[in-house]
Design a protein around this motif. Structure first.
Motif, PDB file in Angstrom:
ATOM      1  N   GLU A   1     -11.816   0.287  -0.377  1.00 55.39           N
ATOM      2  CA  GLU A   1     -11.401  -0.774   0.539  1.00 55.39           C
ATOM      3  C   GLU A   1     -10.690  -0.214   1.766  1.00 55.39           C
ATOM      4  OE1 GLU A   1      -9.070  -3.365  -1.874  1.00 55.39           O
ATOM      5  OE2 GLU A   1     -10.797  -4.069  -3.034  1.00 55.39           O
ATOM      6  N   ARG A   2     -10.106   0.979   1.654  1.00 56.99           N
ATOM      7  CA  ARG A   2      -9.466   1.620   2.805  1.00 56.99           C
ATOM      8  C   ARG A   2     -10.493   2.333   3.682  1.00 56.99           C
ATOM      9  NH1 ARG A   2      -6.112   3.754  -1.147  1.00 56.99           N
ATOM     10  NH2 ARG A   2      -6.922   5.844  -0.718  1.00 56.99           N
ATOM     11  N   GLY A   3     -11.749   2.341   3.259  1.00 56.77           N
ATOM     12  CA  GLY A   3     -12.775   3.040   4.017  1.00 56.77           C
ATOM     13  C   GLY A   3     -12.781   4.528   3.778  1.00 56.77           C
ATOM     14  N   GLU A   4     -12.434   4.953   2.554  1.00 58.34           N
ATOM     15  CA  GLU A   4     -12.395   6.360   2.201  1.00 58.34           C
ATOM     16  C   GLU A   4     -13.355   6.633   1.045  1.00 58.34           C
ATOM     17  OE1 GLU A   4      -8.377   7.518   1.402  1.00 58.34           O
ATOM     18  OE2 GLU A   4      -7.595   6.554   3.203  1.00 58.34           O
TER      19      GLU A   4
ATOM     20  N   LEU B   1      -7.817   2.622  -8.603  1.00 54.60           N
ATOM     21  CA  LEU B   1      -7.520   3.505  -7.480  1.00 54.60           C
ATOM     22  C   LEU B   1      -8.776   3.775  -6.655  1.00 54.60           C
ATOM     23  CD1 LEU B   1      -5.096   6.038  -9.193  1.00 54.60           C
ATOM     24  CD2 LEU B   1      -4.514   4.398  -7.395  1.00 54.60           C
ATOM     25  N   GLY B   2      -9.914   3.903  -7.321  1.00 53.11           N
ATOM     26  CA  GLY B   2     -11.164   4.068  -6.591  1.00 53.11           C
ATOM     27  C   GLY B   2     -11.493   2.863  -5.738  1.00 53.11           C
ATOM     28  N   GLU B   3     -11.252   1.679  -6.280  1.00 45.34           N
ATOM     29  CA  GLU B   3     -11.506   0.454  -5.516  1.00 45.34           C
ATOM     30  C   GLU B   3     -10.610   0.384  -4.276  1.00 45.34           C
ATOM     31  OE1 GLU B   3     -10.733  -2.464  -8.450  1.00 45.34           O
ATOM     32  OE2 GLU B   3     -12.681  -2.244  -9.449  1.00 45.34           O
ATOM     33  N   LEU B   4      -9.358   0.760  -4.445  1.00 48.26           N
ATOM     34  CA  LEU B   4      -8.446   0.737  -3.301  1.00 48.26           C
ATOM     35  C   LEU B   4      -8.880   1.738  -2.236  1.00 48.26           C
ATOM     36  CD1 LEU B   4      -5.021   0.425  -5.167  1.00 48.26           C
ATOM     37  CD2 LEU B   4      -6.174  -1.351  -3.843  1.00 48.26           C
TER      38      LEU B   4
END
Length: 350
Positions: free
Chosen positions: A279-282, A273-276
């Motif tokens: 990748e979303r720029g958050e 979830l951290g990786e996602l």
């Protein structure tokens, strides 16, 4: 879809430190002949222990959990807690904690020392070495894994049912980034036993490593068909991410995190979830998810490195350096070292 962290974020503290006192991987593998024999058991106890060793092999590499009836007082005691936990985790295709994995290795080393003809036990030991080497980024474990897996095949060839050792060789090849060899072993197992779910994660990694996205997707679909649960959800989430289906990836990854039951499994899901989020720029959301993973498993080096990356993006460079150093102490991966070097360079440090 807005992502809610599994646990509320907090500032990192001393509890995020780690204990790097791991067993040295460069120690030579124990010589079975040199291991001391235990006190002589009765014949019935010996047979029961042998049966349990075979069950253990099936658990690690095929997910089959079988109980040996306990109807006499002279039976061997059950496996120690950490070993049993490692077996349970791997039975479902989930990661075992490092402590439990280390205990499993010690247990199987001792067992094959007195039962050198136990092919499943050698396969378990070899596969555990692969995982230990992968976690520590230490190729010394891979040589020991190869020896154990080959010993397993010497005792019982793959053609005679020892596909567990073949799956182990596929895993070893993937760990060495030898995706061609991993594909060969994986497809050999699939051709003989297409419903053997343990081979599909290895095929997924091999196909991805070779850039064969179509075959990787097919392998993911087959894996999720054969084996429902958190590991399959994780693989599906990664497939959705690779295909650009971000909402599906997030929803599936969140589902996996919600269902995860062990600390090692939970940490892996929260790290995803951290990786996602990254990748979303958050980066703030990424820090929250990585922090949640580290509260579950303080030594989870992918979460440490991921949080370091996000902290650097937020300008919290001192915290980022600390996390990179902690990740490198756990697993000296070139990628972590490169990112830390780039951070030092950006700060004007040597």
């Amino acid at each position: 879809m807005e992502l809610t962290p599994q646990q509320p974020p907090r500032a990192p503290g001393p509890e995020d430190s780690f204990d790097a006192d791991w067993p040295a991987p460069d120690a030579p593998a124990p010589d079975p002949a040199s291991l001391a024999e235990p006190p002589p058991p009765t014949m019935r106890t010996t047979l029961r222990r042998a049966a349990f060793g075979m069950v253990a092999g099936a658990v690690l590499v095929t997910g089959a959990v079988v109980a040996v009836p306990d109807d006499d007082t002279d039976a061997a005691p059950p496996l120690p807690g950490p070993v049993a936990r490692a077996m349970t985790a791997t039975a479902g295709g989930s990661p075992a904690s490092l402590t439990d994995l280390t205990a499993l290795i010690a247990d199987r080393q001792k067992w094959v020392g007195t039962h050198p003809s136990d092919a499943p036990a050698w396969a378990v030991l070899g596969s555990a070495y692969v995982e230990r080497g992968r976690r520590a980024a230490d190729p010394a474990y891979y040589s020991r894994a190869e020896q154990a897996l080959k010993r397993s095949l010497d005792v019982r060839p793959g053609e005679k049912g020892n596909t567990a050792a073949w799956v182990g060789l596929a895993s070893l090849a993937n760990a060495r980034n030898d995706f061609v060899t991993a594909k060969k072993w994986g497809e050999t197992v699939r051709a003989r036993q297409p419903k053997e779910w343990t081979v599909y994660p290895e095929l997924i990694d091999a196909y991805n490593g070779l850039g064969d996205r179509k075959s990787a997707i097919t392998a993911v679909e087959k894996f999720t068909e054969l084996r429902a649960g958190v590991p399959a959800l994780g693989r599906a989430a990664e497939m959705y991410r690779d295909r650009g289906w971000r909402e599906d990836a997030l929803a599936t990854a969140q589902d996996a995190a919600n269902r995860a039951s062990t600390p090692a499994e939970k940490a892996a899901c929260l790290t995803r979830l951290g990786e996602l989020a990254w990748e979303r720029g958050e980066p703030k959301e990424a820090v929250a998810q990585y922090g949640a993973a580290l509260r579950v498993d303080k030594g989870h080096h992918p979460a440490l490195a991921g949080r370091a990356r996000a902290l650097a993006a937020l300008g919290r460079t001192d915290d980022a350096v600390r996390d990179y150093q902690a990740a490198l102490a756990r697993s000296p991966r070139p990628a972590y070292l490169l990112e830390l070097g780039e951070l030092y360079e950006s700060l004007g440090l040597d």
